[in-house]
Enzyme design. Sequence first.
Site, mmCIF file in Angstrom:
data_model
loop_
_atom_site.group_PDB
_atom_site.id
_atom_site.type_symbol
_atom_site.label_atom_id
_atom_site.label_comp_id
_atom_site.label_asym_id
_atom_site.label_seq_id
_atom_site.Cartn_x
_atom_site.Cartn_y
_atom_site.Cartn_z
ATOM 1 N N GLY A 76 0.837 -1.213 0.000
ATOM 2 C CA GLY A 76 0.000 0.000 0.000
ATOM 3 C C GLY A 76 0.861 1.248 0.000
ATOM 4 N NE ARG A 126 -2.222 -4.426 -1.591
ATOM 5 C CZ ARG A 126 -1.689 -3.995 -0.441
ATOM 6 N NH1 ARG A 126 -0.697 -4.656 0.110
ATOM 7 N NH2 ARG A 126 -2.160 -2.918 0.142
ATOM 8 C CG ASP A 136 3.879 -7.560 7.473
ATOM 9 O OD1 ASP A 136 3.123 -6.947 6.691
ATOM 10 O OD2 ASP A 136 3.526 -8.537 8.142
ATOM 11 C CB THR A 182 2.492 0.334 6.449
ATOM 12 O OG1 THR A 182 1.150 0.038 6.806
ATOM 13 C CG2 THR A 182 3.354 0.083 7.666
ATOM 14 C CG ASP A 231 -2.624 0.056 8.925
ATOM 15 O OD1 ASP A 231 -3.459 0.978 8.920
ATOM 16 O OD2 ASP A 231 -2.681 -0.931 8.167
ATOM 17 C CG ASP A 233 0.234 -2.731 11.518
ATOM 18 O OD1 ASP A 233 1.060 -2.246 10.729
ATOM 19 O OD2 ASP A 233 -0.721 -3.432 11.159
ATOM 20 N NE ARG A 286 -8.697 -4.456 5.621
ATOM 21 C CZ ARG A 286 -7.809 -4.416 4.624
ATOM 22 N NH1 ARG A 286 -6.941 -5.379 4.459
ATOM 23 N NH2 ARG A 286 -7.809 -3.417 3.775
HETATM 24 P P1 ATP Z 1 0.854 -3.010 3.390
HETATM 25 O O1 ATP Z 1 1.247 -2.982 4.845
HETATM 26 O O2 ATP Z 1 0.508 -1.703 2.855
HETATM 27 O O3 ATP Z 1 -0.161 -4.101 3.094
HETATM 28 P P2 ATP Z 1 2.829 -4.866 2.439
HETATM 29 O O4 ATP Z 1 4.236 -4.702 1.991
HETATM 30 O O5 ATP Z 1 2.615 -5.684 3.692
HETATM 31 O O6 ATP Z 1 2.196 -3.428 2.560
HETATM 32 P P3 ATP Z 1 1.746 -6.980 0.764
HETATM 33 O O7 ATP Z 1 0.761 -6.930 -0.351
HETATM 34 O O8 ATP Z 1 1.450 -7.870 1.928
HETATM 35 O O9 ATP Z 1 1.965 -5.471 1.228
HETATM 36 O O10 ATP Z 1 3.161 -7.422 0.166
HETATM 37 C C1 ATP Z 1 3.706 -6.782 -0.972
HETATM 38 C C2 ATP Z 1 4.189 -7.790 -1.960
HETATM 39 O O11 ATP Z 1 5.285 -8.550 -1.398
HETATM 40 C C3 ATP Z 1 3.184 -8.864 -2.365
HETATM 41 O O12 ATP Z 1 2.276 -8.377 -3.337
HETATM 42 C C4 ATP Z 1 4.083 -9.956 -2.897
HETATM 43 O O13 ATP Z 1 4.452 -9.697 -4.238
HETATM 44 C C5 ATP Z 1 5.325 -9.836 -2.011
HETATM 45 N N1 ATP Z 1 5.292 -10.891 -0.987
HETATM 46 C C6 ATP Z 1 4.613 -10.903 0.166
HETATM 47 N N2 ATP Z 1 4.795 -12.054 0.835
HETATM 48 C C7 ATP Z 1 5.612 -12.809 0.076
HETATM 49 C C8 ATP Z 1 6.183 -14.114 0.180
HETATM 50 N N3 ATP Z 1 5.959 -14.882 1.238
HETATM 51 N N4 ATP Z 1 6.973 -14.546 -0.835
HETATM 52 C C9 ATP Z 1 7.232 -13.785 -1.906
HETATM 53 N N5 ATP Z 1 6.725 -12.547 -2.072
HETATM 54 C C10 ATP Z 1 5.934 -12.066 -1.111
#
Ligand code: ATP
Length: 322
Positions: free
Chosen positions: A11, A72, A103, A126, A128, A130, A172
Amino acid sequence: MKKIAVFTSGGDSPGMNACIRAVVRTAIYHNMEVMGIVHGYDGMINDEFIPLDAKSVANIIHRGGTILKTARSKEFLTLEGRKKAFANLKKHGVEGVIVIGGDGSFKGALEFSKECDIPFVGCPGTIDNDLIGTDFTIGYDTAINTVVEAVDKIRDTAESHDRLFFVEVMGRDAGLIALRAGIGVGAEAILIPETKTDVEELIKKLESGRKNKSSKIILVAEGDDAGGAFKIAEQVKQRLPYYDTRVTVLGHIQRGGSPTAMERVNASRMGFAAVEALMKNERNIMIGIVDKQITYTPFEHAVKHIQELNPDLMRMVNILSL
Ligand code: ATP
């Protein structure tokens, strides 16, 4: 290290641009070249690499969103996708990568590092707040200020009509946006997932506090255990029909906007520290700021978590509200 890459993932959050700017300018200062990867891990797979110079990050520190776009990526979850990404990093001669995201993005980097030998360093982006390993994530300060500004406006109209407003904010799994913004707007109650919401108790408070104030604002985190703002408002409406009850869901405005001064400073510090961490041969760590100091947290520990809420803060919230 001669060449590094930077990208944003997951995000978007205000302050990501300030972080990109700091990464680019710090790397150039240390005689490194910088590539920007557009659209997160998808761009790494689809070869969306662009060279960034000092000028290309001019006048972005005050802009919300991310100039590198974000995504994503489903393909990055597959070994085949990650192999394509690695081939592109090699093709462009990238020797280190800075990922600005949540994360999930760090989990992706960790998975990648098991197969491909290129160091990654992360900056927490992020709204949030968190994540373990930092007092503030990039985007949180701006998000709570946006909520405060919006709710102040709602308060004006609520006060004029003696209304009871339920305002739903993002969160959330974590109620940190609702909690801090709720304190900032003088909310009459703050409902968050970390604490059990007792709707009966809320109704009692609203009944007894009716005469204290003409308008009432209840802040609800979207992941509250009693349901979202609409669901809780409906129950209250049925029991307290004399209240003129309204619901507002703030939604995506919480993600946008010009980052606050605090955000710009924190994001700049983190981007600066991320480049220096790569130069010190650090890998698979997230940069954080804890008690004003830069910290390193291994990616495997920089996960989403339900924060233990400060009991003194919660006691204050209860005394200052209804
Ligand atoms: P936000 O906190 O805004 O959700 P985020 O970085 O946690 O941000 P995610 O969509 O959970 O957002 O993760 C971003 C991208 O990281 C995913 O779309 C995916 O491509 C990659 N990713 C997440 N987990 C894995 C994993 N276990 N293995 C490989 N790639 C991953």
